[in-house]
Design a protein around this motif. Structure first.
Motif: not given
Length: 416
Positions: A229-235, A237-238
């Motif tokens: 699957s995708p991995f989201p940006s840190s904004e 995922f945090r």
């Protein structure tokens, strides 16, 4: 600054109900311990040169569901066959001829406790598959609730906005997720032979904490994980309360694979901003020094098998359905879409785009037809039904909102 202890310690404690932690556990070393020691520690990796030069005899694929089709119901009435369309099954074709492929995962149905040993022995003998039995309650909490309702939306940039919504983080479901991963780890303890000859290849977001559980038991295990699957940006995922546990668990693998560079870049950004870990490059490889090991970040796009796709044109179901569509929409241009009924598949946007085509290109009204085939969400795979709906350009233009023709079930089994 406050540091967290090793991820596998966190997860083991979590499964035991201990949510505590202490700074003293960092005394043995960590990604930032070299700064306190006043010098840089030499970096080694569990995939050292001797291990790389020594070809593994077995590649153990670990996935949520085994690549098997199941027929029949009831005690002693199960019938199994390979699911050639399963991506995990096709991956074995890239292995050397002298390397054995072994599979560990769940079955798509529940098996009574009295029949589990018999089923396990049969699958090991006939398919080199080792089933993991979670039980209905744990499987429901781990997969249908946590994975599909909380983790899957997060990875696709959908954060919970409603405090009472189903995608709001639930500590009990997170605990179920960890317990399920521990059941997989216990099964792998049974399956693993020589650590020098076996390589464990973990697949997808269902098993993100498994590398930590394996690294705790086998320090020199050769282990990789690939995220489908995708991995989201840190904004994004945090916002996940257990973000650090997941990040550290993934870093306990030797190789972490992503579909695209963007997903890998987001992961590296999370490592930098949340864990204080910076990556380095060595002869084109992207590496992160984590507890004295070089963790390799790989970009590995997944493609399709053209031979399998072309062979589908000769299936009897395909020929029958093609003839039906040609007769039904003779003289018209037919567009086809095949998607799971998932909010992230963009089906609604596709219909809106089709409407815009008819609005701005009047010459296609009455000549263009969109046939949309949808399947039930994967969380309800056991009750899965494929359905077809046809949107006629005439009905789209004549009615507001969009007019949908009655759905009809298509014949033939699912080929996915």
């Amino acid at each position: 600054m406050q540091f967290s202890r090793k991820s596998f310690t966190n997860l083991q404690a979590l499964a035991a109900g201990d949510f505590g932690g202490s700074m003293s556990e960092l005394a043995g070393g960590g990604p930032l311990s070299a700064f306190h020691a006043g010098g840089k520690k030499g970096s080694t990796t569990s995939m050292d040169s001797d291990s790389i030069n020594r070809r593994s005899q077995r590649l153990i694929f670990v996935c949520n569901q085994l690549p098997l089709r199941v027929k029949g119901q009831g005690k002693g009435a199960w019938s199994f066959e390979w699911d050639e369309d399963a991506l995990i099954a096709q991956a074995r074709e890239g292995l050397p001829e002298d390397m054995e492929a072994v599979y560990v995962g769940c079955l798509p149905m529940e098996v009574d406790g009295a029949d589990q040993d018999e089923v396990s022995q049969h699958l090991q003998t006939e398919f080199q598959c080792h089933p993991v039995f979670l039980g209905e309650e744990l499987k429901n909490s781990y997969y249908r609730q946590f994975c599909k309702q909380q983790l899957w939306p997060l990875l696709h940039y959908l954060i919970p906005l409603n405090p009472t919504g189903v995608n709001r983080f639930d500590p009990d479901l997170w605990s179920a997720y960890v317990r399920a991963n521990m059941v997989f780890a216990n099964k792998l303890v049974e399956v693993l032979g020589s650590l020098e000859d076996d390589f464990v290849w973990i697949h997808d977001y269902h098993l993100l904490v498994l590398p930590s559980l394996l690294r705790k038991r086998f320090h020199r295990i050769k282990c990789g994980i690939f995220l489908h699957s995708p991995f989201p940006s840190s904004e994004i995922f945090r916002t996940f309360p257990r973000r650090e546990e997941v990040m550290r668990a993934m870093l306990n693998a030797d190789i972490i694979g992503f579909h695209t560079f963007d997903y890998a870049r987001h992961f590296l950004s999370c490592c930098s901003r949340m864990l204080g870990l910076e990556h380095k490059t060595n002869r084109g490889a992207i590496l992160i020094d984590y507890y004295g090991r070089d963790v390799c970040i790989k970009i590995m796009p997944t493609g399709i098998k053209p031979e399998r796709l072309l062979a589908a044109f000769d299936w009897s179901d395909t020929l029958w359905r093609r003839g039906e569509l040609c007769a039904q929409f003779e003289g018209k241009t037919v567009l086809m879409g095949i998607d799971d009924m998932d909010v992230f598949k963009g089906i609604e946007l596709k219909l809106q785009a089709f409407e815009q085509v008819l609005i701005h290109h009047a010459e296609w009204r009455g000549r263009l037809v969109l046939v949309q085939v949808t399947s039930a969400a994967r969380a309800a795979r056991r009750r899965r039904r494929r359905r077809t709906a046809c949107w006629s350009c005439r009905s789209l233009w004549a009615a507001r909102p969009l007019c949908r023709a009655p759905s009809v079930s298509t014949p033939g089994p699912s080929r996915r």
